[in-house]
Design an enzyme around this catalytic site. Structure first.
Site, PDB file in Angstrom:
ATOM      1  N   ARG A 225       0.857  -1.119  -0.086  1.00 50.12           N
ATOM      2  CA  ARG A 225      -0.017   0.045  -0.155  1.00 50.12           C
ATOM      3  C   ARG A 225       0.857   1.291  -0.071  1.00 50.12           C
ATOM      4  O   ARG A 225       1.933   1.269   0.771  1.00 50.12           O
ATOM      5  CB  ARG A 225      -0.919  -0.036   1.249  1.00 50.12           C
ATOM      6  CG  ARG A 225      -1.660   1.187   1.275  1.00 50.12           C
ATOM      7  CD  ARG A 225      -3.034   1.380   0.943  1.00 50.12           C
ATOM      8  NE  ARG A 225      -3.670   2.568   1.163  1.00 50.12           N
ATOM      9  CZ  ARG A 225      -4.759   3.048   1.816  1.00 50.12           C
ATOM     10  NH1 ARG A 225      -5.144   1.964   2.845  1.00 50.12           N
ATOM     11  NH2 ARG A 225      -5.163   4.034   1.971  1.00 50.12           N
TER      12      ARG A 225
ATOM     13  N   ASP B 200      -9.063  -0.503   8.281  1.00 50.89           N
ATOM     14  CA  ASP B 200      -9.329   0.304   9.421  1.00 50.89           C
ATOM     15  C   ASP B 200     -10.039  -0.167  10.705  1.00 50.89           C
ATOM     16  O   ASP B 200     -11.116  -1.258  10.391  1.00 50.89           O
ATOM     17  CB  ASP B 200     -10.670   1.334   8.672  1.00 50.89           C
ATOM     18  CG  ASP B 200     -10.145   2.121   7.354  1.00 50.89           C
ATOM     19  OD1 ASP B 200      -8.990   2.503   7.661  1.00 50.89           O
ATOM     20  OD2 ASP B 200     -10.891   2.174   6.523  1.00 50.89           O
TER      21      ASP B 200
ATOM     22  N   ASP C 195      -6.645  -1.830   2.436  1.00 50.45           N
ATOM     23  CA  ASP C 195      -7.069  -0.787   3.373  1.00 50.45           C
ATOM     24  C   ASP C 195      -7.498  -1.588   4.602  1.00 50.45           C
ATOM     25  O   ASP C 195      -8.555  -2.497   4.430  1.00 50.45           O
ATOM     26  CB  ASP C 195      -8.236   0.041   2.723  1.00 50.45           C
ATOM     27  CG  ASP C 195      -8.441   1.190   3.588  1.00 50.45           C
ATOM     28  OD1 ASP C 195      -7.585   1.667   4.389  1.00 50.45           O
ATOM     29  OD2 ASP C 195      -9.582   1.774   3.524  1.00 50.45           O
TER      30      ASP C 195
END
Length: 162
Positions: A88, A102, A100
């Site tokens: 990333r 989170d 991603d």
């Protein structure tokens, strides 16, 4: 997946990918990320969702519940290190990405520090987070609103239909 840790803290993590990486297609990247994170208690099915913003590639999205006694900033640092190890690169907001990760919710309630807010500030209006999370933790309550994930999902569906 079975519980792999005896940690008492729990986190809800949102995972997303829409670019091939060293682990292959986005769904394979999500599986590899879960292995790297560890402490997995439950994993939602992978769903395909349209991108937000400039990316033209659909996302593979998933949610996971993990066990970890790490405080939120320490877990965030570890998730960012996993993202970097997977390739990333920070760039265009909402652009294509290999992975991603989170933090959405934490069993300790709310957390606010520079660079990190838990619950994730936008999760209540993101179907690509709510739907997978509802599959594995429908009764988890948002510490700020008191609503369950199931209820937030229903509110979001109604909002999008209006």
């Amino acid at each position: 997946m079975p519980l792999t840790s005896h940690a008492s803290g729990r986190y809800a993590i949102a995972l997303g990918a829409n670019r091939r990486g060293r682990h292959g297609r986005p769904a394979a990247t999500l599986a590899a990320a879960l292995a790297a994170i560890g402490g997995v208690i439950a994993v939602s099915p992978v769903i395909s969702t349209p991108p937000i913003g400039p990316s033209t590639r659909c996302f593979a999205n998933q949610a996971a519940l993990i066990a970890s006694d790490e405080p939120p900033p320490v877990l965030l640092d570890r998730l960012k290190a996993i993202e970097a190890a997977f390739g990333r690169r920070r760039g265009q907001r909402w652009g294509a990405r290999v992975i991603d990760l989170d933090i959405i919710l934490w069993s300790g309630g709310a957390w606010a520090s520079p660079g990190l807010t838990v619950p994730h500030p936008a999760f209540r209006t993101r179907a690509f987070v709510l739907a997978p999370l509802a599959a594995i933790a429908p009764g988890w309550r948002d510490p700020l609103t008191g609503r369950t994930i199931r209820h937030l999902c229903a509110i979001d569906r109604k909002r999008r239909a209006a």
